[in-house]
Design a protein around this motif. Sequence first.
Motif, PDB file in Angstrom:
ATOM      1  N   LEU A  11       0.740  -1.027  -0.308  1.00 13.03           N
ATOM      2  CA  LEU A  11      -0.036   0.394   0.096  1.00 13.03           C
ATOM      3  C   LEU A  11       0.900   1.235  -0.158  1.00 13.03           C
ATOM      4  O   LEU A  11       1.940   1.258   1.128  1.00 13.03           O
ATOM      5  N   SER A  12       0.529   2.242  -0.481  1.00 11.12           N
ATOM      6  CA  SER A  12       1.940   3.117  -1.247  1.00 11.12           C
ATOM      7  C   SER A  12       0.340   4.601  -1.184  1.00 11.12           C
ATOM      8  O   SER A  12      -0.814   4.786  -1.324  1.00 11.12           O
ATOM      9  N   LEU A  13       0.984   5.211  -0.456  1.00 14.71           N
ATOM     10  CA  LEU A  13       0.575   6.542  -0.281  1.00 14.71           C
ATOM     11  C   LEU A  13       1.093   7.925  -1.737  1.00 14.71           C
ATOM     12  O   LEU A  13       0.763   8.720  -1.345  1.00 14.71           O
ATOM     13  N   LEU A  14       1.572   7.219  -2.581  1.00 17.03           N
ATOM     14  CA  LEU A  14       2.876   8.216  -3.126  1.00 17.03           C
ATOM     15  C   LEU A  14       1.934   9.281  -4.246  1.00 17.03           C
ATOM     16  O   LEU A  14       1.907  10.163  -4.726  1.00 17.03           O
ATOM     17  N   PHE A  15       0.561   8.179  -4.402  1.00 20.30           N
ATOM     18  CA  PHE A  15       0.007   9.161  -5.571  1.00 20.30           C
ATOM     19  C   PHE A  15      -0.528  10.670  -5.428  1.00 20.30           C
ATOM     20  O   PHE A  15      -1.134  11.189  -6.010  1.00 20.30           O
ATOM     21  N   GLY A  61      -8.409   8.750  -7.686  1.00 22.93           N
ATOM     22  CA  GLY A  61      -8.422   6.891  -8.028  1.00 22.93           C
ATOM     23  C   GLY A  61      -7.792   6.292  -6.700  1.00 22.93           C
ATOM     24  O   GLY A  61      -7.977   5.010  -6.570  1.00 22.93           O
ATOM     25  N   GLY A  62      -6.241   6.941  -6.413  1.00 21.98           N
ATOM     26  CA  GLY A  62      -5.022   6.335  -5.489  1.00 21.98           C
ATOM     27  C   GLY A  62      -6.047   6.447  -4.055  1.00 21.98           C
ATOM     28  O   GLY A  62      -5.953   5.236  -3.956  1.00 21.98           O
ATOM     29  N   THR A  63      -7.004   7.437  -3.503  1.00 31.25           N
ATOM     30  CA  THR A  63      -7.469   7.373  -2.348  1.00 31.25           C
ATOM     31  C   THR A  63      -8.952   6.297  -2.346  1.00 31.25           C
ATOM     32  O   THR A  63      -8.924   5.000  -2.560  1.00 31.25           O
ATOM     33  N   PHE A  64      -9.389   5.906  -3.988  1.00 30.44           N
ATOM     34  CA  PHE A  64     -10.296   4.945  -4.017  1.00 30.44           C
ATOM     35  C   PHE A  64      -9.629   3.301  -3.645  1.00 30.44           C
ATOM     36  O   PHE A  64      -9.956   2.291  -3.028  1.00 30.44           O
ATOM     37  N   PHE A  65      -8.119   3.510  -4.530  1.00 30.86           N
ATOM     38  CA  PHE A  65      -7.671   1.931  -4.509  1.00 30.86           C
ATOM     39  C   PHE A  65      -7.324   1.886  -3.071  1.00 30.86           C
ATOM     40  O   PHE A  65      -7.573   0.626  -2.237  1.00 30.86           O
ATOM     41  N   THR A  66      -6.702   2.935  -1.745  1.00 35.33           N
ATOM     42  CA  THR A  66      -6.458   2.479  -0.912  1.00 35.33           C
ATOM     43  C   THR A  66      -7.869   2.091  -0.059  1.00 35.33           C
ATOM     44  O   THR A  66      -6.893   1.078   0.759  1.00 35.33           O
ATOM     45  N   LEU A  67      -8.469   2.774  -0.424  1.00 39.42           N
ATOM     46  CA  LEU A  67      -9.554   2.480   0.021  1.00 39.42           C
ATOM     47  C   LEU A  67     -10.258   0.872  -0.527  1.00 39.42           C
ATOM     48  O   LEU A  67     -10.466   0.315   1.054  1.00 39.42           O
ATOM     49  N   GLU A  68     -10.018   0.117  -1.141  1.00 40.10           N
ATOM     50  CA  GLU A  68     -10.711  -1.000  -1.513  1.00 40.10           C
ATOM     51  C   GLU A  68      -9.635  -1.989  -1.201  1.00 40.10           C
ATOM     52  O   GLU A  68      -9.952  -3.219  -0.581  1.00 40.10           O
ATOM     53  N   VAL A  69      -7.525  -1.627  -0.474  1.00 40.39           N
ATOM     54  CA  VAL A  69      -6.790  -2.921  -0.103  1.00 40.39           C
ATOM     55  C   VAL A  69      -7.278  -2.783   1.343  1.00 40.39           C
ATOM     56  O   VAL A  69      -6.604  -3.755   1.547  1.00 40.39           O
ATOM     57  N   LEU A  70      -7.537  -1.691   1.793  1.00 39.04           N
ATOM     58  CA  LEU A  70      -7.173  -1.419   3.821  1.00 39.04           C
ATOM     59  C   LEU A  70      -8.816  -2.088   3.493  1.00 39.04           C
ATOM     60  O   LEU A  70      -8.918  -3.402   4.541  1.00 39.04           O
ATOM     61  N   GLY A  71     -10.346  -2.444   3.142  1.00 36.20           N
ATOM     62  CA  GLY A  71     -11.214  -3.067   3.613  1.00 36.20           C
ATOM     63  C   GLY A  71     -11.558  -2.766   4.043  1.00 36.20           C
ATOM     64  O   GLY A  71     -11.625  -1.261   4.648  1.00 36.20           O
ATOM     65  N   ASP A  72     -12.494  -3.183   4.876  1.00 34.71           N
ATOM     66  CA  ASP A  72     -14.165  -2.447   5.979  1.00 34.71           C
ATOM     67  C   ASP A  72     -13.375  -2.545   6.878  1.00 34.71           C
ATOM     68  O   ASP A  72     -12.036  -3.442   7.633  1.00 34.71           O
ATOM     69  N   ILE A  73     -13.857  -1.458   7.912  1.00 29.07           N
ATOM     70  CA  ILE A  73     -12.779  -0.877   8.650  1.00 29.07           C
ATOM     71  C   ILE A  73     -13.801  -1.505  10.151  1.00 29.07           C
ATOM     72  O   ILE A  73     -15.275  -1.661   9.878  1.00 29.07           O
ATOM     73  N   PRO A  74     -13.868  -2.431  11.179  1.00 28.99           N
ATOM     74  CA  PRO A  74     -14.319  -3.312  11.490  1.00 28.99           C
ATOM     75  C   PRO A  74     -14.986  -2.650  12.629  1.00 28.99           C
ATOM     76  O   PRO A  74     -15.009  -1.422  12.575  1.00 28.99           O
ATOM     77  N   GLY A  75     -16.253  -3.106  12.577  1.00 26.99           N
ATOM     78  CA  GLY A  75     -17.434  -2.116  13.431  1.00 26.99           C
ATOM     79  C   GLY A  75     -18.019  -1.272  12.024  1.00 26.99           C
ATOM     80  O   GLY A  75     -18.515  -0.070  12.911  1.00 26.99           O
ATOM     81  N   PHE A  76     -17.719  -1.437  10.993  1.00 23.57           N
ATOM     82  CA  PHE A  76     -18.166  -0.727  10.526  1.00 23.57           C
ATOM     83  C   PHE A  76     -18.453  -0.891   9.250  1.00 23.57           C
ATOM     84  O   PHE A  76     -18.645  -1.007   7.637  1.00 23.57           O
ATOM     85  N   GLU A  77     -19.059  -2.863   9.265  1.00 22.85           N
ATOM     86  CA  GLU A  77     -19.704  -3.399   8.677  1.00 22.85           C
ATOM     87  C   GLU A  77     -21.170  -2.757   8.246  1.00 22.85           C
ATOM     88  O   GLU A  77     -21.698  -2.577   8.896  1.00 22.85           O
ATOM     89  N   ASP A  78     -21.218  -3.236   6.727  1.00 26.96           N
ATOM     90  CA  ASP A  78     -22.464  -3.366   6.144  1.00 26.96           C
ATOM     91  C   ASP A  78     -23.698  -4.208   6.418  1.00 26.96           C
ATOM     92  O   ASP A  78     -23.402  -5.645   6.476  1.00 26.96           O
ATOM     93  N   SER A  79     -24.703  -3.785   7.014  1.00 22.36           N
ATOM     94  CA  SER A  79     -25.652  -5.097   7.940  1.00 22.36           C
ATOM     95  C   SER A  79     -27.297  -4.737   6.732  1.00 22.36           C
ATOM     96  O   SER A  79     -27.780  -3.966   6.564  1.00 22.36           O
TER      97      SER A  79
END
Length: 121
Positions: A11-15, A61-79
């Motif tokens: 995961l890189s934040l160079l973007f 695009g980099g932000t979306f990619f980063t969020l998708e790589v990190l996945g869901d935040i614990p406790g913030f899942e969709d019900s």
Amino acid sequence: LRGSEEDGEWLSLLFLRAFRVYHVCQVVQFFGFADGIIRSEIVRAVVFMLLRFFCVIVMLGGTFFTLEVLGDIPGFEDSFHSSEMGEISFVQMFYWTFTIVSTVGFGDFAPKNVPSRMFCC
């Protein structure tokens, strides 16, 4: 940021360096540094607009990619809840409504987790 070498995760934040280019565009345009290089005001405005547009696309695009790589935040899942439309959730309907109202549409590529969807809105 790097994951383990075995699974190859990274995961890189160079973007975010694109923000520097965006800021330089503003400074150059504000102080008129490009006036001597690009004589036509219309061409200069188009060049700066395209540079800014490219920078924003790279950052988003980099932000979306980063969020998708990190996945869901614990406790913030969709019900999800069952309905005639199938399995739906508040976040899914909020995201869908926003894309419809903004006339963006619901394309082939769509964020799959909650943080990405919320960032999109």
